[in-house]
Scaffold this motif. Structure first.
Motif, PDB file in Angstrom:
ATOM      1  N   UNK A  68     -15.081 -25.438   4.781  1.00  0.00           N
ATOM      2  CA  UNK A  68     -16.050 -26.379   4.232  1.00  0.00           C
ATOM      3  C   UNK A  68     -16.075 -26.261   2.711  1.00  0.00           C
ATOM      4  N   UNK A  69     -16.594 -27.273   2.010  1.00  0.00           N
ATOM      5  CA  UNK A  69     -16.658 -27.187   0.546  1.00  0.00           C
ATOM      6  C   UNK A  69     -17.358 -25.926   0.041  1.00  0.00           C
ATOM      7  N   UNK A  70     -18.313 -25.411   0.821  1.00  0.00           N
ATOM      8  CA  UNK A  70     -19.035 -24.201   0.380  1.00  0.00           C
ATOM      9  C   UNK A  70     -18.123 -22.974   0.334  1.00  0.00           C
ATOM     10  N   UNK A  71     -16.908 -23.071   0.894  1.00  0.00           N
ATOM     11  CA  UNK A  71     -15.969 -21.945   0.868  1.00  0.00           C
ATOM     12  C   UNK A  71     -15.535 -21.607  -0.553  1.00  0.00           C
ATOM     13  N   UNK A  72     -15.843 -22.485  -1.509  1.00  0.00           N
ATOM     14  CA  UNK A  72     -15.524 -22.174  -2.903  1.00  0.00           C
ATOM     15  C   UNK A  72     -16.266 -20.926  -3.387  1.00  0.00           C
ATOM     16  N   UNK A  73     -17.274 -20.515  -2.628  1.00  0.00           N
ATOM     17  CA  UNK A  73     -17.995 -19.296  -2.993  1.00  0.00           C
ATOM     18  C   UNK A  73     -17.061 -18.081  -3.000  1.00  0.00           C
ATOM     19  N   UNK A  74     -16.105 -18.032  -2.068  1.00  0.00           N
ATOM     20  CA  UNK A  74     -15.192 -16.879  -2.046  1.00  0.00           C
ATOM     21  C   UNK A  74     -14.269 -16.910  -3.270  1.00  0.00           C
ATOM     22  N   UNK A  75     -13.981 -18.107  -3.766  1.00  0.00           N
ATOM     23  CA  UNK A  75     -13.152 -18.199  -4.975  1.00  0.00           C
ATOM     24  C   UNK A  75     -13.922 -17.661  -6.171  1.00  0.00           C
ATOM     25  N   UNK A  76     -15.181 -18.041  -6.290  1.00  0.00           N
ATOM     26  CA  UNK A  76     -16.005 -17.501  -7.383  1.00  0.00           C
ATOM     27  C   UNK A  76     -16.096 -15.980  -7.278  1.00  0.00           C
TER      28      UNK A  76
END
Length: 291
Positions: A68-76
């Motif tokens: 999901x778009x919220x997976x960008x949290x792991x990138x941060x």
């Protein structure tokens, strides 16, 4: 030598908080109902990537995640620890993918990166425990793979030397680049967040997240390229619709059963005679508690 390093990371449900609403009726995980965390073994893989970056000035570490778009949290989270950026592969048509469809989608995304030297990822994700995605990606890309890695010992002359932790011992192997390396949880833990990097990258965001940011924050993130987290769709990576999501997943969940363990009867051996103890032992053997 400078390296282009890709780290496969996954945002997974925290399995310490699994409840009766953890699964949907179609057999897929209800991710909205569970707290999301950075898959633990992917953090071990990130540490190995960052060590390669430290040893090879000019190298870059890019995170690739699908979800999901919220997976960008792991990138941060990875950027706070030393990664340079990342891509979220996100699209409704990717939902419900098993390991075969997931590995195909990620392999297509890797091809979009163009040149890369090494792909690192955790041995397995805690929401599936299959350890299949990394090796399947290597097969789809037609490159070597090293699994159960505990430490990358050396990387030079177009080869990587890896120590593998196996069930009955340790093995050291060498593989040509590019290759895929999956890392065990027994590898070195990932370094903590760096305070300066947290301040630098705390406003890093994907296009979906920028839509919810305050105007001044959005303007800031758009003016600084290093704060842009990319989002790629299935169409962008040129994925075959028949090989992604549910259509591309031959593994189907037939039934889900919520098993609740409850205490029954407490048996005390105090004061029991030999015959009663013998009967109890027979009962425990019969129900496979012992023996």
């Amino acid at each position: 030598m400078s390296l282009n390093i890709i780290v496969l990371a996954k945002q997974v449900p925290d399995t310490r908080n699994v409840g009766k609403d953890a699964m949907k009726a179609d057999g897929t995980i209800n991710r909205a109902a569970l707290p999301a965390i950075f898959n633990p073994e992917d953090l071990n893989a990130l540490e190995q990537a960052l060590r390669l970056k430290d040893a090879n000035p000019g190298s870059t570490v890019t995170i690739l995640t699908m979800g999901l778009p919220r997976a960008s949290q792991v990138i941060r989270e990875a950027m706070y620890r030393g990664a340079d950026g990342g891509v979220v592969l996100t699209d409704r048509v990717l939902g419900g993918a098993d390991t075969l469809a997931t590995s195909y989608s990620l392999a297509q995304a890797v091809k979009k990166f163009g040149k890369y030297d090494i792909i690192l990822g955790g041995r397995q994700a805690i929401d599936g425990d299959t350890a299949q995605v990394g090796p399947q990606i290597a097969e789809k890309l037609g490159i070597p793979q090293v699994t159960y890695a505990e430490e990358i010992l050396d990387l030079k002359d177009g080869h990587v030397t890896v120590k593998r932790r196996l069930e009955n011992g340790v093995e050291t192997v060498k593989a040509p680049l590019p290759c895929v390396v999956t890392v065990n949880g027994s590898a070195a833990p990932c370094r903590p967040r760096n305070a300066q990097r947290v301040m630098k990258y705390k406003y890093a965001a994907s296009p979906s997240e920028k839509n919810t940011q305050a105007p001044e924050i959005r303007q800031l993130s758009e003016s600084r390229p290093y704060l842009n987290i990319q989002e790629w769709s299935a169409a962008f990576v040129e994925a075959d619709p028949e090989q992604i999501g549910l259509p591309g997943s031959p593994t189907k969940v037939k039934a889900i059963e919520n098993v609740v363990f409850t205490a029954k009867e407490n048996l005390c051996l105090s004061g029991k005679n030999d015959a009663q103890i013998e009967d109890l032992v027979k009962e425990l053997i019969a129900n496979h508690t012992i023996g």
